[in-house]
Design an enzyme around this catalytic site. Sequence first.
Site, short mmCIF file in Angstrom:
data_model
loop_
_atom_site.label_atom_id
_atom_site.label_comp_id
_atom_site.label_asym_id
_atom_site.label_seq_id
_atom_site.Cartn_x
_atom_site.Cartn_y
_atom_site.Cartn_z
N THR A 61 0.82 -1.20 0.00
CA THR A 61 0.00 0.00 0.00
C THR A 61 0.86 1.26 0.00
OG1 THR A 61 -1.64 -1.26 1.25
CG2 THR A 61 -1.98 1.11 1.13
N TYR A 149 6.28 -11.79 5.12
CA TYR A 149 5.12 -11.32 4.37
C TYR A 149 4.77 -12.39 3.34
CZ TYR A 149 2.33 -7.74 1.83
OH TYR A 149 1.32 -7.02 1.24
N LYS A 177 2.89 -11.62 8.30
CA LYS A 177 1.76 -10.89 7.74
C LYS A 177 1.10 -11.83 6.74
CE LYS A 177 0.24 -6.89 5.08
NZ LYS A 177 0.62 -5.76 4.22
N VAL A 217 -2.60 -5.97 9.91
CA VAL A 217 -1.94 -4.91 9.15
C VAL A 217 -2.95 -4.53 8.08
CG1 VAL A 217 0.02 -4.22 7.74
CG2 VAL A 217 0.35 -5.86 9.62
#
Length: 321
Positions: A61, A149, A177, A217
């Site tokens: 993002t 991630y 994540k 998150v």
Amino acid sequence: MTTVTHPLTPRAAAPPFGRAATAMVTPFTADGELDTDGTQRLATHLVDDGGCDALVLSGTTGESPTTTEAEKETLLRAVVEAVGDRAKITAGVGTNDTRHTVALARSAERAGAHGLLVVTPYYSRPTQEAVTQHLRTVADATGLPVMLYDIPGRTGTALSAATLLRLAAHPRIAAVKDCGNDLLKSAKVLAATGLAYYAGCDEQILPLRALGGAGCVSTAGNAAPRAVCAVLDAYDAGDTATAARRQLALVPLIEAVTGGETPGAVTAKALLNHLGLPAGPVRGPLLAADAALTARLVDALRTTLDRTADTDTAVPAAVPG
């Protein structure tokens, strides 16, 4: 009211990367340069007004593929200066080049990051053994805790359960994540390791927390941080019915922000710009949201906040325009 605690996960009481993190956009000026002042204003808003106890910078993002090493460091230093005493600041450093990732990790440590977000190497599609060696090398490069991630939809390579079990043995690999959309895999790893799991997909905030996850998150948290925090607040207070109601109230916003083909950086920035908060344009190859998409996003935000702003939470319902 009795607080409900998952029996397998005492780690959730002190999550290593905070509990409610926003995957913060990277604000740019009108001419596309890094907006340092806007970055600090947005970070302060998300923490002090939005209730976030953590921020993740230079992630998906945050448009990390289009920011330079110098910009990433400037961004991080600005946020640490603004809110680093009140929130955990995690820096995204993952690339598809091990040496480059190590360099970014060391730069983030020098700039004051509290932790590192390291994505699975993309495009080259390395084997699980190669991924393991890459992630261990990065974790060995600094003294900071690492959040893995797992986002195979973008990288082309998922972290397998076996790989996660192996990586969990590393003393600095502390969290995941989770954007793998595989709750069975997540549950297997949660049950067998001390890894803290963070929902990287907003629709999974409550389901993953109920399995013992540490928090989230959130992309939607850029525009509605208190509504996101409210889900976790209710669950952690033992009020699962309210937690479920608040998660369901988020559905229109989640679907609008991350449920379509438009990337979350575009949709989150469109909403922030509408709200008068620092965001600015996106960088190519992304394209800004047009008027029709922005209108749909604003309607979804208004619907979510109207549904969430009940009598027992401080979530504001007003959306301008």
